[in-house]
Enzyme design. Structure first.
Site, PDB file in Angstrom:
ATOM      1  N   MET A 199      12.017 -16.543   8.801  1.00 44.50           N
ATOM      2  CA  MET A 199      11.789 -17.079  10.151  1.00 44.50           C
ATOM      3  C   MET A 199      12.887 -18.069  10.496  1.00 44.50           C
ATOM      4  O   MET A 199      13.057 -19.085   9.816  1.00 44.50           O
ATOM      5  CB  MET A 199      10.404 -17.741  10.230  1.00 44.50           C
ATOM      6  CG  MET A 199       9.251 -16.749  10.130  1.00 44.50           C
ATOM      7  SD  MET A 199       7.628 -17.537  10.044  1.00 44.50           S
ATOM      8  CE  MET A 199       7.574 -18.007   8.297  1.00 44.50           C
ATOM      9  N   GLN A 205      18.352 -12.773   3.674  1.00 41.09           N
ATOM     10  CA  GLN A 205      18.352 -11.845   4.805  1.00 41.09           C
ATOM     11  C   GLN A 205      19.638 -12.012   5.602  1.00 41.09           C
ATOM     12  O   GLN A 205      19.999 -13.120   6.009  1.00 41.09           O
ATOM     13  CB  GLN A 205      17.162 -12.045   5.733  1.00 41.09           C
ATOM     14  CG  GLN A 205      17.123 -10.931   6.797  1.00 41.09           C
ATOM     15  CD  GLN A 205      16.059 -11.101   7.842  1.00 41.09           C
ATOM     16  OE1 GLN A 205      16.106 -12.045   8.624  1.00 41.09           O
ATOM     17  NE2 GLN A 205      15.101 -10.180   7.885  1.00 41.09           N
ATOM     18  N   CYS A 232      14.992  -8.204  14.784  1.00 41.45           N
ATOM     19  CA  CYS A 232      15.057  -9.297  15.754  1.00 41.45           C
ATOM     20  C   CYS A 232      15.518  -8.768  17.119  1.00 41.45           C
ATOM     21  O   CYS A 232      16.560  -8.105  17.204  1.00 41.45           O
ATOM     22  CB  CYS A 232      16.014 -10.384  15.266  1.00 41.45           C
ATOM     23  SG  CYS A 232      16.098 -11.800  16.387  1.00 41.45           S
ATOM     24  N   LYS A 285      14.338  -4.726   6.974  1.00 41.44           N
ATOM     25  CA  LYS A 285      13.175  -5.167   7.741  1.00 41.44           C
ATOM     26  C   LYS A 285      13.360  -4.680   9.164  1.00 41.44           C
ATOM     27  O   LYS A 285      14.365  -5.000   9.812  1.00 41.44           O
ATOM     28  CB  LYS A 285      13.018  -6.688   7.712  1.00 41.44           C
ATOM     29  CG  LYS A 285      11.734  -7.159   8.393  1.00 41.44           C
ATOM     30  CD  LYS A 285      11.535  -8.670   8.242  1.00 41.44           C
ATOM     31  CE  LYS A 285      10.163  -9.098   8.755  1.00 41.44           C
ATOM     32  NZ  LYS A 285      10.006  -8.911  10.209  1.00 41.44           N
ATOM     33  N   HIS A 307       7.571  -4.209  10.626  1.00 40.76           N
ATOM     34  CA  HIS A 307       6.779  -4.972  11.597  1.00 40.76           C
ATOM     35  C   HIS A 307       6.078  -3.939  12.477  1.00 40.76           C
ATOM     36  O   HIS A 307       6.733  -3.151  13.154  1.00 40.76           O
ATOM     37  CB  HIS A 307       7.691  -5.870  12.427  1.00 40.76           C
ATOM     38  CG  HIS A 307       6.952  -6.809  13.335  1.00 40.76           C
ATOM     39  ND1 HIS A 307       7.477  -8.014  13.714  1.00 40.76           N
ATOM     40  CD2 HIS A 307       5.751  -6.714  13.945  1.00 40.76           C
ATOM     41  CE1 HIS A 307       6.622  -8.637  14.514  1.00 40.76           C
ATOM     42  NE2 HIS A 307       5.569  -7.847  14.667  1.00 40.76           N
ATOM     43  N   ASN A 320       3.998  -5.819   8.087  1.00 39.66           N
ATOM     44  CA  ASN A 320       4.185  -7.153   8.662  1.00 39.66           C
ATOM     45  C   ASN A 320       3.702  -7.125  10.106  1.00 39.66           C
ATOM     46  O   ASN A 320       3.735  -6.096  10.758  1.00 39.66           O
ATOM     47  CB  ASN A 320       5.673  -7.518   8.589  1.00 39.66           C
ATOM     48  CG  ASN A 320       6.029  -8.774   9.363  1.00 39.66           C
ATOM     49  OD1 ASN A 320       6.922  -8.765  10.212  1.00 39.66           O
ATOM     50  ND2 ASN A 320       5.349  -9.866   9.109  1.00 39.66           N
ATOM     51  N   GLY A 324       1.077  -9.882  12.697  1.00 36.92           N
ATOM     52  CA  GLY A 324      -0.280 -10.213  13.088  1.00 36.92           C
ATOM     53  C   GLY A 324      -1.267 -10.430  11.956  1.00 36.92           C
ATOM     54  O   GLY A 324      -2.467 -10.519  12.201  1.00 36.92           O
ATOM     55  N   GLY A 352       4.020 -14.151   8.286  1.00 29.80           N
ATOM     56  CA  GLY A 352       5.021 -15.047   8.833  1.00 29.80           C
ATOM     57  C   GLY A 352       4.459 -16.364   9.306  1.00 29.80           C
ATOM     58  O   GLY A 352       4.224 -17.284   8.533  1.00 29.80           O
TER      59      GLY A 352
END
Length: 343
Positions: free
Chosen positions: A33, A84, A114, A153, A186, A226, A228, A248
């Site tokens: 993050m 990352q 992202c 990711k 995600h 990943n 929620g 996260g």
């Protein structure tokens, strides 16, 4: 059913003092993050959990190459820890991956999730889902440069490219051409325009069944889910269908859940970490970092939520927020804040 015929090596597991761990490191992880999971945060999280896989913030290849600061710094206690990277040039990514391995990181992860405008302008992040061949080239270049795992990711889709077939083709290309065998998914698609990064974490609907199906169709790949997920009970449910779970914001804002993860998801005999003891164990680190020029507030911002829901938690947060940024603030400030929780 979408099949992948690649033969891939099994993913690595935690080195636990020479003993064979029951579960691999990716079984539970804290998400990378930006502006949150810095080295101070990771040190704190490692005091709470021995087993959880920790990630750096996303570091762009340009930041590493231009060396304006040491973006690869971490504590030896962080292990297992993942670097990352953000970028899209295979050679530059390979060079940075090699530097990451030399510095001791356990794994290199490429950010393909992202959706921010800044990231898109740099031609990396979620927009690369539309360039599977380029991503595969990046992964292959990094795999050729390092011996540690290189992982991805990503999202389940971008914009109108959100069919299951699109996701399968993307994963198939990265796995077969790039040699990637660990995917963190995600379970939301990303809108590349019209939504802020915050909205992209909340507005597109979650689609967990799609990630479960991906694991069924690519059984030889390691699939980590990943998005929620806010409780360890939910994490345990997801582990019935996928190989790992990544949490996260909840892990950052309510880090107390990390005190229970070793027992609940790794070893029923593991002790639940004492949160007060963790803060006291942080004092030597605080003094060490202050002696190197760090500011107390840069460390304490990560620990504000530890006592969420407990008596004295509000006073704890308030005292740290009001005093940690004052000149010459040191571990005594944290000790005083802790007295509100213990009283």
């Amino acid at each position: 059913m979408h099949k992948n015929k690649a033969t891939l090596h099994p993913p690595p597991t935690i080195d636990n003092s020479g003993t064979e761990p029951k579960y691999p490191a990716y079984r539970f992880s804290v998400a990378p993050m930006l502006d949150w999971t810095d080295r101070h945060c990771r040190y704190f999280h490692r005091l709470l959990t021995k087993q959880t896989l920790l990630y750096s913030e996303m570091v762009t290849t340009g930041a590493i190459i231009h060396e304006k600061a040491d973006y690869l710094a971490y504590s030896e206690q962080d292990h297992p820890v993942v670097l990352q990277l953000g970028g899209s040039d295979p050679k530059t990514l390979a060079d940075c991956a090699k530097l990451g391995q030399q510095r001791g990181y356990n794994e290199i992860n490429l950010n393909i999730g992202c959706p921010s405008d800044r990231v898109q302008n740099g031609r990396f992040g979620a927009c690369l889902m539309g360039e599977a061949d380029l991503v595969a080239d990046c992964i292959k270049a990094m795999n050729d440069a390092v011996s540690i795992p290189v992982t991805v990711k990503t999202r389940i889709g971008i914009d109108s490219h959100d069919s299951y077939e699109f996701l399968c083709d993307f994963v198939d290309t990265i796995a077969n051409k790039g040699g990637c065998h660990i995917f963190i998914i995600h379970a939301r698609k990303a809108w590349l325009s019209g939504l802020s990064p915050k909205e992209n974490r909340e507005v597109p609907p979650l689609n967990y069944p799609r990630v479960y199906q991906l694991k069924r169709d690519f059984p030889q790949l390691t699939i980590v889910i990943n998005g929620g997920i806010t409780t360890l009970e939910d994490a345990a449910d997801h582990l019935k269908y996928v190989d790992g779970v990544m949490i996260g914001r909840e892990a950052y804002q309510n880090p107390a859940i990390l005190a229970e993860v070793d027992r609940k998801l790794f070893d029923p005999q593991a002790a639940i970490t004492d949160k007060v003891a963790v803060i006291k164990a942080l004092y030597p680190y605080i003094e060490q970092e202050l002696s190197r020029g760090a500011r107390l507030g840069h460390i304490t911002r990560h620990i504000l939520g530890l006592f969420k829901g407990m008596p004295g938690a509000r006073q704890w947060r308030r005292y740290l927020s009001e005093h940690a940024h004052q000149p010459r603030a040191d571990a005594a400030v944290v000790e005083r804040a802790l007295s509100f929780v213990q009283s």
